[in-house]
Write an enzyme that holds these catalytic residues in place. Sequence first.
Site, PDB file in Angstrom:
ATOM      1  CB  VAL A 145      -0.986   0.052   1.194  1.00 11.54           C
ATOM      2  CG1 VAL A 145      -2.005  -1.067   1.105  1.00 11.54           C
ATOM      3  CG2 VAL A 145      -0.259   0.016   2.541  1.00 11.54           C
TER       4      VAL A 145
ATOM      5  CB  ALA B 212       0.083   9.663  15.667  1.00 11.72           C
ATOM      6  CB  SER B 213      -1.206   5.788  12.198  1.00 17.16           C
ATOM      7  OG  SER B 213      -1.683   4.663  12.910  1.00 17.16           O
ATOM      8  CE  LYS B 214      -4.926   1.622  12.766  1.00 17.61           C
ATOM      9  NZ  LYS B 214      -5.292   1.055  11.464  1.00 17.61           N
TER      10      LYS B 214
ATOM     11  CB  SER C 178      -7.783   1.552  16.069  1.00 15.95           C
ATOM     12  OG  SER C 178      -7.566   1.152  17.405  1.00 15.95           O
TER      13      SER C 178
ATOM     14  CE1 TYR D 203      -2.485   0.069  14.902  1.00 13.11           C
ATOM     15  CE2 TYR D 203      -3.670   0.785  16.850  1.00 13.11           C
ATOM     16  CZ  TYR D 203      -3.613   0.029  15.700  1.00 13.11           C
ATOM     17  OH  TYR D 203      -4.689  -0.742  15.326  1.00 13.11           O
TER      18      TYR D 203
HETATM   19  P1  NAD Z   1      -2.800  -8.596  10.865  1.00 16.11           P
HETATM   20  O1  NAD Z   1      -1.357  -8.364  11.141  1.00 16.11           O
HETATM   21  O2  NAD Z   1      -3.410  -9.902  11.216  1.00 16.11           O
HETATM   22  O3  NAD Z   1      -3.093  -8.297   9.336  1.00 16.11           O
HETATM   23  C1  NAD Z   1      -2.583  -7.148   8.705  1.00 16.11           C
HETATM   24  C2  NAD Z   1      -2.264  -7.493   7.266  1.00 16.11           C
HETATM   25  O4  NAD Z   1      -1.760  -6.307   6.625  1.00 16.11           O
HETATM   26  C3  NAD Z   1      -1.155  -8.579   7.161  1.00 16.11           C
HETATM   27  O5  NAD Z   1      -1.592  -9.614   6.299  1.00 16.11           O
HETATM   28  C4  NAD Z   1       0.019  -7.805   6.591  1.00 16.11           C
HETATM   29  O6  NAD Z   1       0.864  -8.593   5.755  1.00 16.11           O
HETATM   30  C5  NAD Z   1      -0.678  -6.704   5.797  1.00 16.11           C
HETATM   31  N1  NAD Z   1       0.205  -5.569   5.528  1.00 16.11           N
HETATM   32  C6  NAD Z   1       1.088  -4.972   6.368  1.00 16.11           C
HETATM   33  N2  NAD Z   1       1.771  -4.012   5.739  1.00 16.11           N
HETATM   34  C7  NAD Z   1       1.296  -3.965   4.468  1.00 16.11           C
HETATM   35  C8  NAD Z   1       1.608  -3.163   3.323  1.00 16.11           C
HETATM   36  N3  NAD Z   1       2.554  -2.221   3.377  1.00 16.11           N
HETATM   37  N4  NAD Z   1       0.917  -3.384   2.188  1.00 16.11           N
HETATM   38  C9  NAD Z   1      -0.017  -4.357   2.113  1.00 16.11           C
HETATM   39  N5  NAD Z   1      -0.349  -5.148   3.151  1.00 16.11           N
HETATM   40  C10 NAD Z   1       0.293  -4.956   4.319  1.00 16.11           C
HETATM   41  O7  NAD Z   1      -3.597  -7.377  11.584  1.00 16.11           O
HETATM   42  P2  NAD Z   1      -5.146  -7.164  11.947  1.00 16.11           P
HETATM   43  O8  NAD Z   1      -5.284  -7.217  13.406  1.00 16.11           O
HETATM   44  O9  NAD Z   1      -6.019  -7.997  11.086  1.00 16.11           O
HETATM   45  O10 NAD Z   1      -5.271  -5.623  11.556  1.00 16.11           O
HETATM   46  C11 NAD Z   1      -5.933  -5.180  10.408  1.00 16.11           C
HETATM   47  C12 NAD Z   1      -6.273  -3.710  10.601  1.00 16.11           C
HETATM   48  O11 NAD Z   1      -7.160  -3.581  11.715  1.00 16.11           O
HETATM   49  C13 NAD Z   1      -5.051  -2.841  10.900  1.00 16.11           C
HETATM   50  O12 NAD Z   1      -5.172  -1.602  10.244  1.00 16.11           O
HETATM   51  C14 NAD Z   1      -5.135  -2.666  12.406  1.00 16.11           C
HETATM   52  O13 NAD Z   1      -4.518  -1.480  12.842  1.00 16.11           O
HETATM   53  C15 NAD Z   1      -6.643  -2.613  12.607  1.00 16.11           C
HETATM   54  N6  NAD Z   1      -7.055  -2.900  13.977  1.00 16.11           N
HETATM   55  C16 NAD Z   1      -6.827  -4.125  14.541  1.00 16.11           C
HETATM   56  C17 NAD Z   1      -7.242  -4.358  15.853  1.00 16.11           C
HETATM   57  C18 NAD Z   1      -7.057  -5.681  16.535  1.00 16.11           C
HETATM   58  O14 NAD Z   1      -7.352  -5.789  17.735  1.00 16.11           O
HETATM   59  N7  NAD Z   1      -6.632  -6.714  15.867  1.00 16.11           N
HETATM   60  C19 NAD Z   1      -7.875  -3.345  16.576  1.00 16.11           C
HETATM   61  C20 NAD Z   1      -8.078  -2.108  15.972  1.00 16.11           C
HETATM   62  C21 NAD Z   1      -7.671  -1.897  14.663  1.00 16.11           C
END
Ligand code: NAD
Length: 254
Positions: free
Chosen positions: A63, A161-163, A146, A159
Site C-alpha cells: 500500500v 497518531a496514525s489511527k 481503531s 499507532y
Molecule cells: P494482521 O497483522 O493480522 O493483518 C494485517 C495485514 O496487513 C497482514 O496480512 C500484513 O501482511 C498486511 N500488511 C502490512 N503491511 C502492508 C503493506 N505495506 N501493504 C499491504 N499489506 C500490508 O492485523 P489485523 O489485526 O487484522 O489488523 C488489520 C487492521 O485492523 C489494521 O489496520 C489494524 O490497525 C486494525 N485494527 C486491529 C485491531 C485488533 O485488535 N486486531 C484493533 C483495531 C484496529
Amino acid sequence: QGLLHDKTAIVTGGAAGIGLACVKALSQAGCNTIAVDIDEQVLSAMQGLRAQGLPVHSIVGDVRDRMQMQKIVQSTEALGGLDIMVANAGIVRTADFLEMTDTDFDAVLDVNLKGAFITCQEAARKMVNQNEHSPGRGGSIITMSSVNAVMAIPTCAGYNASKGGLSNLTRCMALALAPHSIRANAIGPGSIMTQVLQSVVTDEAARHRALSRTPLGRIGEPDEIGQIAVFLASPASSYITGQTIYADGGRMAL
Ligand code: NAD
C-alpha cells in the site's frame, strides 16, 4: 446472488486477520473481491476461499507503493470497475514513548496513514471517473481505524497518531467525495483476535487488562468486523458517510 452480487471490492491487508475476514464476508455477499497484501500468503489464503466457490482474487502489493496501487485499482476494469475499497492494511510498533525511534514512528505512519491515503485516493479517482460515465453508480470507501483513534495506549505513539489521522482523513474524504455520491467511513475495532493483537497482548496480565476494559467480557472475532464492512459497503448504509463505527465490546462507553 447476494447483497453485493454485482459489485467489485479491493481489501488491502487481505491475507490475514481482519482483512481476510472482510474478504470472506464481502465475497460471501456475492461481491467480486480482490485481496491485496505485501505477504505472499495472500495467494494461498485466497486459494482456500476460491475452493469454497467464493469469487475472490489475490494480488501481492504494497500500500506504500503508489504505482502498484494504481495498477491494482485499474485491474478492476476486467471485473466491471471498482465499487468498494477497504483500506485495512496496518502495522503496530510498540515502545515506551520516551524510547520510540523515528524509524518505528515513520514505519507505522507510512503504512497506516500514508498507505491508506494512497489506497483511497487511487480508489476515489477511479470511482469519480466511473460516476462521470455512469451517474449514480456511487462507491464506498472503508478505512480500518481503531478505538485508538481517540483512546491512547502510551506505548503506541505512532499507532495512536496514525489511527487518529485515519479517522480524520476519512471525514475529509467523505466531504470531498459526497458530490460524487461516494461514501467514506471508518471502522474502529477494539480488541480483535489477530496477530496484531497478539503482538500487543503478550501475557496474561495484558490479556486481563484488555478484558477488564471490555464490557462484553471477551475479545472480538475478525468475522464481527467483516460484517460491518459488508454493511458499510451495501445500500443498507446509503445515508452514512464520514463516520467511524466502533466495534469494541462497549469499551468506548466506559
Ligand atoms: P494482521 O497483522 O493480522 O493483518 C494485517 C495485514 O496487513 C497482514 O496480512 C500484513 O501482511 C498486511 N500488511 C502490512 N503491511 C502492508 C503493506 N505495506 N501493504 C499491504 N499489506 C500490508 O492485523 P489485523 O489485526 O487484522 O489488523 C488489520 C487492521 O485492523 C489494521 O489496520 C489494524 O490497525 C486494525 N485494527 C486491529 C485491531 C485488533 O485488535 N486486531 C484493533 C483495531 C484496529
